[in-house]
Design a protein around this motif. Structure first.
Motif, mmCIF file in Angstrom:
data_model
loop_
_atom_site.group_PDB
_atom_site.id
_atom_site.type_symbol
_atom_site.label_atom_id
_atom_site.label_comp_id
_atom_site.label_asym_id
_atom_site.label_seq_id
_atom_site.Cartn_x
_atom_site.Cartn_y
_atom_site.Cartn_z
ATOM 1 N N VAL A 22 0.860 -1.189 0.000
ATOM 2 C CA VAL A 22 0.000 0.000 0.000
ATOM 3 C C VAL A 22 0.895 1.238 0.000
ATOM 4 N N GLY A 23 0.753 2.117 -0.970
ATOM 5 C CA GLY A 23 1.509 3.364 -0.998
ATOM 6 C C GLY A 23 0.675 4.506 -0.424
ATOM 7 N N VAL A 24 1.315 5.336 0.409
ATOM 8 C CA VAL A 24 0.601 6.484 0.984
ATOM 9 C C VAL A 24 1.410 7.757 0.679
ATOM 10 N N PRO A 25 1.072 8.440 -0.416
ATOM 11 C CA PRO A 25 1.858 9.613 -0.824
ATOM 12 C C PRO A 25 1.461 10.869 -0.046
ATOM 13 N N PHE A 26 1.659 10.823 1.268
ATOM 14 C CA PHE A 26 1.226 11.902 2.165
ATOM 15 C C PHE A 26 2.419 12.402 2.964
ATOM 16 N N ASP A 27 2.726 13.698 2.868
ATOM 17 C CA ASP A 27 3.850 14.223 3.667
ATOM 18 C C ASP A 27 3.532 15.604 4.254
ATOM 19 N N ARG A 28 2.262 15.851 4.542
ATOM 20 C CA ARG A 28 1.858 17.182 4.989
ATOM 21 C C ARG A 28 2.253 17.496 6.425
ATOM 22 N N THR A 29 2.739 16.508 7.177
ATOM 23 C CA THR A 29 3.183 16.836 8.544
ATOM 24 C C THR A 29 4.703 16.856 8.663
ATOM 25 N N THR A 30 5.440 16.730 7.554
ATOM 26 C CA THR A 30 6.901 16.812 7.663
ATOM 27 C C THR A 30 7.298 18.179 8.222
ATOM 28 N N SER A 31 8.349 18.177 9.054
ATOM 29 C CA SER A 31 8.688 19.415 9.746
ATOM 30 C C SER A 31 9.938 20.099 9.196
ATOM 31 N N PHE A 32 10.764 19.404 8.404
ATOM 32 C CA PHE A 32 11.979 20.044 7.883
ATOM 33 C C PHE A 32 11.974 20.021 6.355
ATOM 34 N N ARG A 33 12.419 18.940 5.736
ATOM 35 C CA ARG A 33 12.445 18.879 4.277
ATOM 36 C C ARG A 33 11.289 18.008 3.770
ATOM 37 N N PRO A 34 10.367 18.563 3.010
ATOM 38 C CA PRO A 34 9.263 17.741 2.492
ATOM 39 C C PRO A 34 9.708 16.856 1.337
ATOM 40 N N GLY A 35 8.844 15.952 0.910
ATOM 41 C CA GLY A 35 9.130 15.124 -0.259
ATOM 42 C C GLY A 35 8.833 13.645 -0.090
ATOM 43 N N ALA A 36 8.454 13.234 1.132
ATOM 44 C CA ALA A 36 8.172 11.807 1.352
ATOM 45 C C ALA A 36 6.950 11.342 0.576
ATOM 46 N N ARG A 37 6.153 12.267 0.051
ATOM 47 C CA ARG A 37 5.012 11.856 -0.786
ATOM 48 C C ARG A 37 5.491 11.132 -2.053
ATOM 49 N N PHE A 38 6.755 11.361 -2.418
ATOM 50 C CA PHE A 38 7.301 10.682 -3.599
ATOM 51 C C PHE A 38 7.934 9.329 -3.260
ATOM 52 N N GLY A 39 7.924 8.985 -1.963
ATOM 53 C CA GLY A 39 8.547 7.741 -1.517
ATOM 54 C C GLY A 39 7.962 6.474 -2.128
ATOM 55 N N PRO A 40 6.632 6.303 -2.072
ATOM 56 C CA PRO A 40 6.079 5.014 -2.531
ATOM 57 C C PRO A 40 6.463 4.672 -3.967
ATOM 58 N N ASP A 41 6.333 5.619 -4.877
ATOM 59 C CA ASP A 41 6.634 5.301 -6.278
ATOM 60 C C ASP A 41 8.131 5.102 -6.496
ATOM 61 N N SER A 42 8.954 5.832 -5.753
ATOM 62 C CA SER A 42 10.398 5.656 -5.888
ATOM 63 C C SER A 42 10.830 4.286 -5.363
ATOM 64 N N ILE A 43 10.247 3.875 -4.246
ATOM 65 C CA ILE A 43 10.581 2.544 -3.699
ATOM 66 C C ILE A 43 10.129 1.461 -4.677
ATOM 67 N N ARG A 44 8.922 1.626 -5.225
ATOM 68 C CA ARG A 44 8.452 0.659 -6.231
ATOM 69 C C ARG A 44 9.429 0.579 -7.400
ATOM 70 N N MET A 45 9.812 1.742 -7.937
ATOM 71 C CA MET A 45 10.689 1.763 -9.109
ATOM 72 C C MET A 45 12.003 1.045 -8.807
ATOM 73 N N HIS A 46 12.570 1.328 -7.629
ATOM 74 C CA HIS A 46 13.868 0.737 -7.305
ATOM 75 C C HIS A 46 13.761 -0.729 -6.889
ATOM 76 N N SER A 47 12.554 -1.208 -6.611
ATOM 77 C CA SER A 47 12.386 -2.620 -6.241
ATOM 78 C C SER A 47 12.692 -3.549 -7.419
ATOM 79 N N TRP A 48 12.688 -2.983 -8.635
ATOM 80 C CA TRP A 48 12.980 -3.801 -9.817
ATOM 81 C C TRP A 48 14.473 -4.034 -9.984
ATOM 82 N N ASN A 49 15.275 -3.479 -9.094
ATOM 83 C CA ASN A 49 16.725 -3.626 -9.142
ATOM 84 C C ASN A 49 17.185 -5.057 -8.862
ATOM 85 N N PHE A 50 16.352 -5.831 -8.120
ATOM 86 C CA PHE A 50 16.859 -7.060 -7.495
ATOM 87 C C PHE A 50 16.469 -8.323 -8.241
ATOM 88 N N GLU A 51 17.301 -9.359 -8.062
ATOM 89 C CA GLU A 51 16.919 -10.713 -8.474
ATOM 90 C C GLU A 51 15.705 -11.141 -7.649
#
Ligand code: MN
Ligand code: MN
Length: 291
Positions: A22-51
């Protein structure tokens, strides 16, 4: 690179899936550098790296029933996110599946735990984080990512959560905890005594049948995981976190990986997050072989 729509090897339908991403692209409570909303899709993309084959367990991910539910909507407020995410999570637990939740900021963890059914086997939480996240409220928001261990403690009870890797805390949080008694092992203690001692302490305390792992990626040292919103030096190694997952996976009720903010590094943090998600899956499968 083209963005794949699913986590690698997630070929199963929801009905058949033993694990549900389940991806949750929500980062409205981050207190310093925002951007975790892009985490789910980036993790998915990089998951194809592995055997798909795992050397240590001999489990092949292509033989495991994994369903990728996709991302939730991008919520406007923390309250909306909490309400909706709980509803998204309930049918996953009800069907006996193991959710893997990709954040998003750490505010997304408490609703993932709160959806765990009262009637299900007892639940303990291992909470990996550089930060205590124990504020009653932060900037007027009780559902801030700075309050997440406290919200989870309110769900599972003070005896059923252990924080590992903490090295950043306010005096107010330490004072508040004197009357509450949440257990934690600092990153400095783990560096001194080893991760096995910390896991032993956690297991001695968590007598629950099942364990939910909440991984704030900033638990890991920024040298390995700089792609996050509030990096904190002197952290855990990736191998420390792998050890925690390996030990807890046989009892795994769910895993979340939060605070991956991919624009602050070159992809290493997402690769690591994807690898740790895969680690949890293969270790769970290996432990439950021959069911
Ligand atoms: Mn956190
Ligand atoms: Mn943190």
């Amino acid at each position: 690179m083209q963005r794949p729509t699913t986590f690698a090897d997630a070929n199963a339908t929801f009905e058949d899936g033993e694990f549900v991403i389940v991806g949750v692209p929500f980062d409205r409570t981050t207190s310093f550098r925002p951007g975790a909303r892009f985490g789910p899709d980036s993790i998915r993309m990089h998951s194809w790296n592995f055997e798909s084959y795992d050397l240590e367990t001999a489990v092949d991910l292509s033989d495991v029933a994994i369903h990728d539910l996709g991302n939730t909507e991008e919520f406007g407020s923390a309250a909306d996110m909490v309400r909706s995410l709980r509803e998204e999570m309930r049918p996953i637990y009800a069907a006996g599946k193991v959710p893997i939740v990709l954040g998003g900021d750490h505010a997304c963890s408490p609703p993932s735990v709160e959806a765990y059914p009262e009637s299900a086997p007892s639940l303990g939480v291992i909470y990996l984080d550089a930060h205590m996240d124990f504020r009653a409220s932060y900037l007027g928001e009780p559902r801030s990512h700075a309050c997440s261990s406290r919200r989870i403690l309110e769900k599972v009870g003070a005896r059923n959560i252990v924080v590992l890797g903490v090295r950043s805390v306010s005096r107010e949080e330490i004072d508040d905890n004197k009357g509450i008694g949440m257990s934690y092992v600092t990153a400095h203690e783990i560096a001194r005594d080893g991760i096995a001692a910390a896991v032993q302490k956690a297991f001695n305390m968590l007598k629950t049948e099942r364990i939910y792992i909440s991984l704030d990626i900033d638990a890991i040292d920024p040298a390995y995981a700089s792609g996050t919103g509030t990096p904190e030096p002197f952290g855990l190694t990736p191998r420390d976190v792998k050890y925690v997952i390996d030990q807890a996976a046989p009892r795994l009720a769910g895993l979340d990986i939060m605070e991956v903010s991919p624009h602050y590094d070159n992809g290493n943090t997402s690769v690591l997050a994807a690898r740790l998600a895969r680690e949890a899956i293969v270790r769970y499968v290996a432990a439950h072989k021959g069911r």
